[in-house]
Write a protein that holds these residues in place. Structure first.
Motif, PDB file in Angstrom:
ATOM      1  N   ASN A 307       0.930  -1.351  -0.070  1.00 54.42           N
ATOM      2  CA  ASN A 307      -0.113   0.042   0.177  1.00 54.42           C
ATOM      3  C   ASN A 307       0.842   1.271   0.053  1.00 54.42           C
ATOM      4  O   ASN A 307       0.520   2.397  -0.875  1.00 54.42           O
ATOM      5  CB  ASN A 307      -0.968   0.006   1.195  1.00 54.42           C
ATOM      6  N   LEU A 308       1.933   1.086   0.710  1.00 50.46           N
ATOM      7  CA  LEU A 308       2.836   2.380   0.960  1.00 50.46           C
ATOM      8  C   LEU A 308       3.641   2.668  -0.637  1.00 50.46           C
ATOM      9  O   LEU A 308       3.861   3.643  -1.070  1.00 50.46           O
ATOM     10  CB  LEU A 308       3.834   2.242   1.901  1.00 50.46           C
ATOM     11  N   ILE A 309       3.962   1.259  -0.961  1.00 55.39           N
ATOM     12  CA  ILE A 309       5.040   1.315  -2.108  1.00 55.39           C
ATOM     13  C   ILE A 309       4.305   1.976  -3.290  1.00 55.39           C
ATOM     14  O   ILE A 309       4.851   2.752  -4.117  1.00 55.39           O
ATOM     15  CB  ILE A 309       5.713   0.012  -2.194  1.00 55.39           C
ATOM     16  N   VAL A 310       2.979   1.327  -3.220  1.00 49.20           N
ATOM     17  CA  VAL A 310       2.173   1.894  -4.505  1.00 49.20           C
ATOM     18  C   VAL A 310       2.056   3.154  -4.425  1.00 49.20           C
ATOM     19  O   VAL A 310       1.982   3.810  -5.551  1.00 49.20           O
ATOM     20  CB  VAL A 310       0.929   0.804  -4.445  1.00 49.20           C
ATOM     21  N   GLN A 311       1.950   3.768  -3.247  1.00 53.15           N
ATOM     22  CA  GLN A 311       1.633   5.289  -3.196  1.00 53.15           C
ATOM     23  C   GLN A 311       3.178   6.273  -3.613  1.00 53.15           C
ATOM     24  O   GLN A 311       2.663   7.352  -4.259  1.00 53.15           O
ATOM     25  CB  GLN A 311       1.421   5.720  -1.836  1.00 53.15           C
ATOM     26  N   LYS A 312       4.129   5.618  -3.503  1.00 55.82           N
ATOM     27  CA  LYS A 312       5.261   6.415  -3.642  1.00 55.82           C
ATOM     28  C   LYS A 312       5.841   6.178  -5.174  1.00 55.82           C
ATOM     29  O   LYS A 312       5.937   6.944  -5.911  1.00 55.82           O
ATOM     30  CB  LYS A 312       6.478   5.727  -2.932  1.00 55.82           C
ATOM     31  N   ARG A 313       5.529   4.710  -5.432  1.00 59.53           N
ATOM     32  CA  ARG A 313       6.053   4.524  -6.870  1.00 59.53           C
ATOM     33  C   ARG A 313       5.021   3.627  -7.695  1.00 59.53           C
ATOM     34  O   ARG A 313       4.925   2.196  -7.558  1.00 59.53           O
ATOM     35  CB  ARG A 313       7.486   3.412  -6.687  1.00 59.53           C
ATOM     36  N   PRO A 314       3.925   4.204  -8.056  1.00 58.85           N
ATOM     37  CA  PRO A 314       3.038   3.406  -8.592  1.00 58.85           C
ATOM     38  C   PRO A 314       3.207   2.147  -9.882  1.00 58.85           C
ATOM     39  O   PRO A 314       2.574   1.333 -10.027  1.00 58.85           O
ATOM     40  CB  PRO A 314       1.874   4.364  -9.184  1.00 58.85           C
ATOM     41  N   THR A 315       4.342   2.781 -10.453  1.00 59.44           N
ATOM     42  CA  THR A 315       4.653   2.093 -11.883  1.00 59.44           C
ATOM     43  C   THR A 315       5.015   0.372 -11.302  1.00 59.44           C
ATOM     44  O   THR A 315       4.634  -0.287 -12.048  1.00 59.44           O
ATOM     45  CB  THR A 315       5.756   2.790 -12.395  1.00 59.44           C
ATOM     46  N   ILE A 316       5.292   0.300 -10.153  1.00 58.42           N
ATOM     47  CA  ILE A 316       6.009  -1.096  -9.817  1.00 58.42           C
ATOM     48  C   ILE A 316       4.983  -2.091  -9.938  1.00 58.42           C
ATOM     49  O   ILE A 316       5.461  -3.139 -10.574  1.00 58.42           O
ATOM     50  CB  ILE A 316       6.653  -1.082  -8.363  1.00 58.42           C
ATOM     51  N   LEU A 317       3.806  -1.896  -9.402  1.00 57.75           N
ATOM     52  CA  LEU A 317       3.004  -3.034  -9.655  1.00 57.75           C
ATOM     53  C   LEU A 317       1.787  -2.528 -10.447  1.00 57.75           C
ATOM     54  O   LEU A 317       0.584  -3.126 -10.471  1.00 57.75           O
ATOM     55  CB  LEU A 317       2.362  -3.118  -8.145  1.00 57.75           C
ATOM     56  N   ALA A 318       1.914  -1.521 -11.415  1.00 58.88           N
ATOM     57  CA  ALA A 318       0.813  -0.988 -12.215  1.00 58.88           C
ATOM     58  C   ALA A 318       0.133  -2.061 -13.065  1.00 58.88           C
ATOM     59  O   ALA A 318      -1.076  -2.176 -13.443  1.00 58.88           O
ATOM     60  CB  ALA A 318       1.416   0.033 -13.190  1.00 58.88           C
ATOM     61  N   HIS A 319       1.051  -3.231 -13.577  1.00 62.81           N
ATOM     62  CA  HIS A 319       0.478  -4.326 -14.533  1.00 62.81           C
ATOM     63  C   HIS A 319       0.083  -5.329 -13.815  1.00 62.81           C
ATOM     64  O   HIS A 319      -0.186  -6.733 -14.081  1.00 62.81           O
ATOM     65  CB  HIS A 319       1.720  -4.674 -15.442  1.00 62.81           C
ATOM     66  N   GLU A 320       0.089  -5.562 -12.310  1.00 66.77           N
ATOM     67  CA  GLU A 320      -0.119  -6.751 -11.463  1.00 66.77           C
ATOM     68  C   GLU A 320      -1.293  -6.602 -10.813  1.00 66.77           C
ATOM     69  O   GLU A 320      -1.572  -7.437  -9.891  1.00 66.77           O
ATOM     70  CB  GLU A 320       1.122  -6.682 -10.619  1.00 66.77           C
ATOM     71  N   ILE A 321      -2.450  -5.796 -11.150  1.00 66.91           N
ATOM     72  CA  ILE A 321      -3.715  -5.824 -10.560  1.00 66.91           C
ATOM     73  C   ILE A 321      -4.300  -7.007 -10.078  1.00 66.91           C
ATOM     74  O   ILE A 321      -4.810  -7.282  -9.134  1.00 66.91           O
ATOM     75  CB  ILE A 321      -4.480  -4.609 -10.949  1.00 66.91           C
ATOM     76  N   LYS A 322      -4.076  -7.986 -11.126  1.00 61.58           N
ATOM     77  CA  LYS A 322      -4.981  -9.223 -11.050  1.00 61.58           C
ATOM     78  C   LYS A 322      -4.464  -9.860  -9.809  1.00 61.58           C
ATOM     79  O   LYS A 322      -5.254 -10.650  -9.046  1.00 61.58           O
ATOM     80  CB  LYS A 322      -4.548 -10.117 -12.218  1.00 61.58           C
ATOM     81  N   VAL A 323      -3.266  -9.736  -9.234  1.00 61.80           N
ATOM     82  CA  VAL A 323      -2.788 -10.613  -8.046  1.00 61.80           C
ATOM     83  C   VAL A 323      -3.379 -10.357  -6.861  1.00 61.80           C
ATOM     84  O   VAL A 323      -3.389 -10.824  -5.954  1.00 61.80           O
ATOM     85  CB  VAL A 323      -1.184 -10.725  -7.842  1.00 61.80           C
ATOM     86  N   PHE A 324      -4.182  -8.947  -7.040  1.00 60.53           N
ATOM     87  CA  PHE A 324      -4.677  -8.574  -5.888  1.00 60.53           C
ATOM     88  C   PHE A 324      -6.276  -8.899  -5.750  1.00 60.53           C
ATOM     89  O   PHE A 324      -6.967  -8.271  -4.867  1.00 60.53           O
ATOM     90  CB  PHE A 324      -4.404  -6.952  -5.731  1.00 60.53           C
ATOM     91  N   PHE A 325      -6.665  -9.419  -6.805  1.00 61.12           N
ATOM     92  CA  PHE A 325      -8.091  -9.945  -6.816  1.00 61.12           C
ATOM     93  C   PHE A 325      -8.219 -10.967  -5.468  1.00 61.12           C
ATOM     94  O   PHE A 325      -7.418 -11.638  -5.158  1.00 61.12           O
ATOM     95  CB  PHE A 325      -8.397 -10.651  -7.978  1.00 61.12           C
ATOM     96  N   CYS A 326      -9.354 -10.639  -4.728  1.00 63.17           N
ATOM     97  CA  CYS A 326      -9.614 -11.471  -3.684  1.00 63.17           C
ATOM     98  C   CYS A 326      -9.999 -12.888  -3.998  1.00 63.17           C
ATOM     99  O   CYS A 326     -10.529 -13.145  -4.819  1.00 63.17           O
ATOM    100  CB  CYS A 326     -10.668 -10.999  -2.660  1.00 63.17           C
ATOM    101  N   LYS A 327      -9.356 -13.857  -3.271  1.00 67.19           N
ATOM    102  CA  LYS A 327      -9.869 -15.139  -3.140  1.00 67.19           C
ATOM    103  C   LYS A 327     -11.049 -15.082  -2.323  1.00 67.19           C
ATOM    104  O   LYS A 327     -11.126 -14.772  -1.219  1.00 67.19           O
ATOM    105  CB  LYS A 327      -8.843 -16.067  -2.839  1.00 67.19           C
ATOM    106  N   TYR A 328     -12.059 -16.294  -2.519  1.00 72.27           N
ATOM    107  CA  TYR A 328     -13.057 -16.649  -1.756  1.00 72.27           C
ATOM    108  C   TYR A 328     -12.737 -16.887  -0.360  1.00 72.27           C
ATOM    109  O   TYR A 328     -13.277 -16.419   0.940  1.00 72.27           O
ATOM    110  CB  TYR A 328     -13.883 -17.581  -2.146  1.00 72.27           C
ATOM    111  N   ASN A 329     -11.634 -17.557  -0.261  1.00 76.87           N
ATOM    112  CA  ASN A 329     -11.150 -18.101   1.165  1.00 76.87           C
ATOM    113  C   ASN A 329     -10.282 -16.992   1.841  1.00 76.87           C
ATOM    114  O   ASN A 329      -9.716 -17.519   3.147  1.00 76.87           O
ATOM    115  CB  ASN A 329     -10.904 -19.522   1.363  1.00 76.87           C
ATOM    116  N   ASP A 330      -9.918 -16.070   1.411  1.00 81.32           N
ATOM    117  CA  ASP A 330      -8.961 -15.105   2.011  1.00 81.32           C
ATOM    118  C   ASP A 330      -9.436 -14.576   3.284  1.00 81.32           C
ATOM    119  O   ASP A 330     -10.739 -14.418   3.288  1.00 81.32           O
ATOM    120  CB  ASP A 330      -8.622 -13.865   1.200  1.00 81.32           C
ATOM    121  N   PRO A 331      -8.738 -14.485   4.460  1.00 74.31           N
ATOM    122  CA  PRO A 331      -9.166 -14.155   5.629  1.00 74.31           C
ATOM    123  C   PRO A 331      -9.710 -12.572   5.263  1.00 74.31           C
ATOM    124  O   PRO A 331      -8.940 -11.817   4.413  1.00 74.31           O
ATOM    125  CB  PRO A 331      -7.937 -13.749   6.610  1.00 74.31           C
ATOM    126  N   ILE A 332     -10.384 -11.855   6.071  1.00 76.01           N
ATOM    127  CA  ILE A 332     -11.294 -10.704   5.951  1.00 76.01           C
ATOM    128  C   ILE A 332     -10.033  -9.484   5.748  1.00 76.01           C
ATOM    129  O   ILE A 332     -10.281  -8.571   5.032  1.00 76.01           O
ATOM    130  CB  ILE A 332     -12.305 -10.182   6.997  1.00 76.01           C
TER     131      ILE A 332
END
Lengths: 899, 438
Positions: A307-332
């Motif tokens: 969350n912090l890193i993305v605010q500082k350098r948005p480019t690092i994960l700009a293409h990786e949004i899919k990995v942040f999709f929630c899995k059904y069983n992820d803890p809240i």
């Protein structure tokens, strides 16, 4: 096969300790060993086995390493409670530190460092000196950490004995683990010291970067963390450092990866070449993503950091949004953080996919998550102009599902969307109005009402809609009332017909006469004046164009962000707070105990209300109560209702309609003693004192916000105390903007949370708000604030009571420092505090005054004051059924006369 | 500050302390009470694994029926703390033979105390390698291959091993037959929309190794990954061989792998620990071969009836087969009666998880199988709450198949005595979170 240690937990009920004692002194080795195990088992389940100290220590001289370790463990736990006996162990420690077996040498030094008893510490120095130069690296690595332990106990000793130099030498040790531990120890010592001890120069840097390759995983973390504060001299050096750190990104240990990321981000600040930066960003993305396949708790830490890193350098994960999709069983907690990052990474390119996800989440089970998902859609709409329309259509689809909380949340975000893009999407208002009657949450209601008011001219039946809310106006929460007020005014200005005119009368009446909310009342008066003086001006004010909003929620201030980034992978980066905000480095142990007891809450018996404790309380809070409390000149209008007056002046009108503010929220009493100075309260200064008014005990408090942030959500709690004083209601402090202050008188009740033990004037208070850590402070219970108005006694009763009480109930104290100037003024003074005059007589050239008073629960206090007018010296005697409280009474007398 | 813990507590689910160790003086002995009252007894428990109460922070995780709670009062390194807990639990497991739970802790408390003293000093994690610790921390509870060694007599050079550059392997090992077992284990994670679009798909793979090698061998592993191959051909200055190459998104290695060398030469070279360990982990998102396709159709017919039709297709080679296939198809809570037919395997309605559980023991490649079910629901009073339709979940194992297509090209072993080694390689693909929305 596994162990069978559980047998040691089975107890032989009675006589356990004597039995253990006997076994510990057995002549058989095995029996002794079993006995020690039983002792440790008892210790583990929380039994006090400190009485066996001598017997256990006797088992210490043994060849059996396992037994020795158990005895050492026992020592670590109990040496503090038996410091005199602990000295018995010193000889064995010293002997062990010269044992041929390096494991035993290290064990001895390691354990000695954990025993924080001065006498033992004295003996630690010599063995430590030897062990720092030991041939065996295992001993040296243990000794290195031991220096940090010793520094924590006695910093001076470490400096005097030259341990710091020895420790610095270990940085050049040929064993990487020794180097790593030495670095960890030095970094910690530096953190707790003001003088420069461990400064990294380019030579140490090179040395440590080389050691990095050979260290254990933990050693790598120590070194990377220590180096992360190093400021490279120029971009070239920064690039070199980064080049040597990047391989660490491939490590399987998440702590190594995060520490490496921290270090790289720090150095990137200096690197100017865009190619290098782009390349680094590319390299950091995969390891960060990989962290998300770890245990959920580690994922959480990673996500907070990302969350912090993305605010500082948005480019690092700009293409990786899919990995942040929630899995059904992820803890809240993982889901919530992922959602936050998805919003940050959402862009025109991926918004369609993201919206599909959000929509999916909005139909899940967990209510909080669903709400956040709906809100996320709104935030994307505000962030991405081109996607706003798609976001709205998703929201409308969700409203159609008719799940109550989804609808309400959707309406809240649609209001924001309307504000962001005025005059664009109003066509959907009709759909929104359909769900009007299902709204029951204040924020949703307020949002809907705002929409109706703002677009009153486009909604044909706006007046009907608003009217339906008006019926319940007095019962609505403040937030809804304020919106209703404004919306009605807007409606009236836009459609000045008869209906709205009547409505506005009703609302203004309600909002000025029937409410005790100052915000609402003030706003109503302003509208009223505006409308009655100049409706055109009212239009300009009320219907003015609003500034455009942006989505800046959860966006950190750049300087704070930079600070947090230097703390990647620590608690600070998880809390998103700078370390000072939650680390209270308490140097004095006394204060620490106090803190801990508080954290235990009310269930732990608060037995430390002894004088030692009150003496240990922070100096700022004790003994400086300069003003006689309760001196709030009782019935006089202490609250001069400044706000309505101001309004009157402003409008140049005589305001008969204005009701005086009757709540005791803004009295301007005498200055209160400061209990939390701004310097310790991170800019928040709290002054407070107990007082009495109209037969009721209050806690007068003044909050001054000298910090940079708005503080809100104030809450207060009182620890158990002698009189069981507790707040009678919630602390009502409005959000404090920087530079403002607020006064309140908190009504108190008695006998709510009584503390056992001898009476004490100690009153421990905890105050918190939403932005800062909890502040603890100690105040004094001033007894005269508790004296009841019904304390007056008939002469006869007084005499009877005096006689009926045994002489042992009489307590005397002399105050040589107090001088009485006249009998009458003394009586007046004491009567003001509900100590009532009974009689006076002359005894030689001394005046004797008799008074009576009553503390709650009808405990009478019979008071005899003897003094010579104009001469220093006052003798005070009290007779009461509860003489234990007398010391508190004397404290009160001293305060009253000294003031 | 890389301090990971001031104190560490092991609690059972009721909140009783099973064992604890205080490493630093800055937290009080009764802090665990605050954890009990403010976290365990509230619904906060599952909400956030890092919490601040008063002046202390609690960092905790649950493993089987035990809460492991780290208490700190400084700005500690949380990542380090969590990783320490994970590693410590792995260490305990290896000491007491697999299980880690309340009973295991009680039965081995002396050993745990001893280990806790060794693996962390003043809040700084030390060496946690089971391999090395077992050299000199031995207890009855130990299941160690070296138990033939006399107890209480530490190996003379144990201390050098703990701190040595090869802190994970002891010297002087000797085996009659030198063998290496390599297991490539891949988990496929899939999230597919109801329309059959792949929303997210990746493979996380592990290379597990079991080494029975004498002496101090140097190993080098070659895979058919793109970067490694390119680098190799560049070094040997000859064109890359044609054939399938795999692009690894990210690789992480066991601490035995020389990272600097990997960075410069892209070769995986290492001195392995003895016995079993996880050599590397990798992640792949491009070109994943999904082993199964699932095509669900779920129709809600009015208020009380549903029709479910799920077709599962295996899309791996016809000669291979999947084992232990389980398809969990969610149904509403108010399911009253189910009626179904399957072409292979067995299906059952499991009301405790609100799912139809369909099991197929052996599923050959290039075949398909269907389940069709009719479901009757209890008609509920009042407004019908919409059913949230959780995703269909699938479990399976496909031996000798890698979803990524990764292959081991070579494993070279050098040892100064020059012995021959036998190498065994296995592949297996499992379902990670394999979810299909419906």
């Amino acid at each position: 096969m596994s162990g069978h240690d559980s047998k040691y937990f089975s107890t032989t009920k009675k006589g356990e300790i004597p039995e253990l004692k006997e076994e510990l002194n057995s002549q058989y080795k095995d029996k002794r060993k079993d006995a020690v195990k039983k002792v440790i088992a008892a210790m583990t389940v929380g039994k006090d086995v400190s009485s066996l100290f001598t017997d256990v220590v006797n088992c210490m001289q043994t060849e059996n390493l396992e037994l020795k370790k158990l005895v050492y463990l026992y020592l670590i736990n109990y040496a503090k409670s038996q410091p005199d006996l602990a000295i018995l162990a010193v000889n064995t420690f010293v002997k062990d530190s010269q044992d041929p077996n390096p494991l035993i040498r290290a064990l001895a030094v390691r354990t000695m460092g954990c025993i924080r008893v001065d006498k033992i510490t004295e003996y630690l120095c010599d063995p430590l000196q030897k062990c720092l130069k030991d041939d065996d690296p295992y001993v040296r690595k243990t000794a290195a950490i031991c220096v940090a332990k010793l520094f924590d106990i006695n910093a001076e000793l470490v400096e005097d004995r030259g341990f710091l130099e020895a420790l610095k030498d270990l940085i050049s040790d040929n064993n990487p683990m020794v180097v790593a531990n030495a670095v960890a120890a030095l970094a910690e010592i530096q953190e707790n010291s003001t003088s420069p001890i461990f400064e990294i120069n380019s030579t140490t840097l090179t040395k440590l970067l080389t050691a990095l390759n050979e260290c254990t995983e933990w050693g790598q973390v120590f070194i990377l963390d220590a180096l992360s504060r190093y400021k490279a001299a120029d971009p070239r050096e920064a690039e070199n450092i980064v080049e040597r750190v990047t391989p660490r990104l491939q490590h399987a240990n998440c702590a190594v990866v995060l520490s490496a990321v921290k270090m790289i981000l720090q150095q990137m600040e200096l690197i100017t070449s865009t190619d290098v930066i782009r390349n680094l960003c590319k390299k950091m993305a995969p390891p960060l993503v990989t962290l998300l396949s770890a245990e959920p708790e580690i994922q959480y830490v990673a996500l907070r950091n990302i969350n912090l890193i993305v605010q500082k350098r948005p480019t690092i994960l700009a293409h990786e949004i899919k990995v942040f999709f929630c899995k059904y069983n992820d803890p809240i907690y993982v889901k919530m953080e992922k959602l936050e990052i998805m919003i940050k990474l959402a862009s025109d390119r991926n918004i369609d996919q993201v919206l599909l996800e959000f929509k999916e989440y909005a139909t899940e089970v967990d209510v909080d998550f669903v709400r956040k998902a709906v809100r996320a859609i709104g935030r994307c709409a505000i962030k991405l102009e081109r996607a706003a329309e798609r976001c709205i259509s998703v929201l409308l689809e969700l409203i159609k599902i008719k799940v109550n909380y989804v609808v309400q949340e959707a309406i809240i975000v649609i209001k924001d969307i309307f504000r962001r893009y005025p005059n664009t999407y109003e066509s959907i208002i009709a759909t929104l109005c359909e769900s009007l009657d299902t709204l029951d949450e204040p924020e949703a209601k307020a949002s809907m009402i705002w929409i109706i008011g703002e677009y009153a001219e486009r909604i044909d039946n706006a007046d009907e809609l608003l009217e339906s809310f008006l019926e319940s106006f007095p019962e609505e929460p403040a937030q809804v009332q304020l919106q209703l007020l404004t919306a009605t005014v807007k409606l009236f200005l836009k459609k000045p017909t008869e209906g709205p005119q009547q409505m506005i009368q009703v609302v203004l009446n309600n909002a000025t006469m029937e409410t005790d909310n100052p915000d609402l009342r003030d706003r109503a008066y302003i509208y009223w004046r505006l409308l009655s003086t100049d409706p055109e001006a009212a239009k300009d004010v009320v219907l003015a164009e609003k500034p455009v909003i942006t989505d800046d929620s959860n966006q950190l201030d750049p300087s704070l962000l930079d600070e947090l980034l230097t703390n990647i992978s620590t608690l600070s980066s998880v809390y998103h707070k700078p370390p000072e905000a939650f680390v209270t480095r308490l140097k004095t142990t006394a204060q620490k105990t106090e803190d801990e007891d508080f954290a235990e809450g009310s269930e732990a018996g608060y037995s430390s209300s002894n004088p030692v404790d009150s003496a240990a309380s922070p100096p700022a809070t004790t003994g400086n109560i300069p003003q006689p409390a309760g001196r709030q000149p009782a019935p006089t209008p202490a609250a001069p209702a400044p706000v309505p007056d101001l309004l009157g002046d402003l409008m140049g009108l005589d305001n008969a309609a204005i009701v005086p503010v009757d709540e005791p929220a803004t009295p301007s009493g005498p200055p209160l003693p400061v209990v939390v100075p701004a310097s310790t309260g991170q800019g928040l200064q709290i002054s407070a004192q107990l007082s009495r008014r109209d037969g009721q005990v209050f806690y007068s408090m003044l909050f001054e916000n000298n910090s940079q942030a708005v503080l809100d959500g104030f809450m207060i709690q009182f620890n158990k105390n002698t009189f069981g004083l507790a707040a009678a209601g919630p602390l009502q402090i409005p959000p404090l903007h920087p530079g403002t202050s607020a006064r309140t008188m908190l009504p108190m009740v008695l006998f709510q949370n009584l503390s056992p033990g001898p009476p004490s004037s100690l009153l421990q208070v905890a105050v918190k708000n939403n932005q800062q850590p909890v502040w603890y402070f100690t105040d004094k219970i001033i007894l005269h604030a508790l004296f009841g108005e019904d304390g007056r006694m008939e002469r006869g009763t007084f005499l009877e009571t005096w006689r009926s009480l045994p002489d042992s109930n009489e307590v005397q104290r002399e105050f040589p420092g107090i001088t009485i100037t006249s009998v009458e003024s003394t009586i007046d003074l004491l009567t003001a505090f509900n100590m009532f005059f009974i009689a006076k007589r002359k005894n030689g050239n001394q005046d004797v005054i008799y008074l009576s008073a009553k503390v709650p629960r009808d405990v009478p206090f019979l008071i005899e004051l003897t003094a010579m007018v104009g001469q220093p010296g006052l003798k005070c005697a009290v007779k009461t059924p509860t003489p234990e409280i007398a010391p508190l009474f004397f404290e009160a007398i001293e305060l009253l006369f000294k003031a | 500050m890389p301090v990971a813990a001031s104190a560490i507590y092991f609690l059972n689910l009721r909140g009783d302390v099973l064992i604890n160790r205080t490493y630093r003086d800055d937290v009080g002995g009764n802090m665990v009470d605050a954890f009990r009252t403010h976290i365990m007894q509230t619904k906060e428990l599952g909400n956030c694994p890092v919490r601040q109460i008063g002046g202390c922070s609690f960092v905790y995780m649950r493993i089987s029926n035990v809460y492991i709670v780290i208490v700190v009062s400084s700005n500690a390194n949380v990542a380090c703390g969590f990783k320490f807990v994970v590693e410590a639990v792995a260490l305990f497991k290896s000491y007491f033979g697999g299980a880690f739970d309340e009973d295991a802790i009680r039965n081995n408390f002396v050993l745990i105390y001893e280990l806790l003293d060794e693996i962390m000093d003043f809040g700084y994690p030390q060496n946690l390698s089971p391999e090395i610790l077992k050299l000199y921390i031995t207890q009855e509870g130990v299941r160690s291959p070296f138990s033939s060694k006399p107890k209480d007599k530490p190996v003379p050079n144990a201390t050098l091993q703990v701190t040595g550059a090869v802190g994970w392997r002891r010297e002087g090992l000797s085996y009659k037959k030198n063998e290496v077992f390599l297991d490539i284990v891949e988990s496929v994670n899939l999230l597919m929309s109801s329309k059959g679009n792949v929303l997210r798909c990746d493979v996380t793979g592990k290379v597990l190794m079991k080494c029975f090698l004498s002496g101090m061998p140097d190993l080098k592993l070659g895979l058919n990954d793109k970067i490694g191959l390119e680098k190799e051909s560049e070094m040997k200055s000859r064109p890359a061989k044609s054939g399938k190459t795999i692009e690894l998104d990210d690789v992480t290695f066991h601490q035995c792998v020389n990272l600097t060398r990997f960075n410069s030469e892209k070769t995986v070279s290492f001195v392995p620990p003895d016995g079993e360990f996880e050599l590397m982990k990798y992640r792949i998102t491009e070109g994943v071969n999904l082993p199964f396709r699932v095509l669900p159709t779920i129709k809600e017919l009015g208020r009380t009836r549903m029709e479910v039709n799920v077709k599962v297709k295996s899309v791996f080679g016809a000669k291979m087969f999947a084992l232990g296939v389980v398809v969990k198809i969610p149904v509403p809570k108010q399911t009253a009666k189910t009626n179904f037919q399957v072409t292979t395997g067995r299906a059952k309605y499991n009301p405790s998880i609100d799912c139809l559980v369909w099991k197929i023991r052996k599923f050959p490649g290039q075949t398909e199988s269907t389940l069709s079910a009719e479901i009757e629901l209890i008609s509920t009073m009042g407004e019908k709450k919409s059913w949230t339709r959780p995703p269909i979940q699938m479990e399976f194992q496909v031996p000798m198949f890698t979803a990524s297509g990764l292959r081991v090209r070579f494993l070279k072993v050098w040892e100064k005595s020059g012995y021959n080694t036998v190498e065994w390689v296995r592949y297996i693909t499992k379902a990670g979170s394999y979810e299909i929305r419906c």
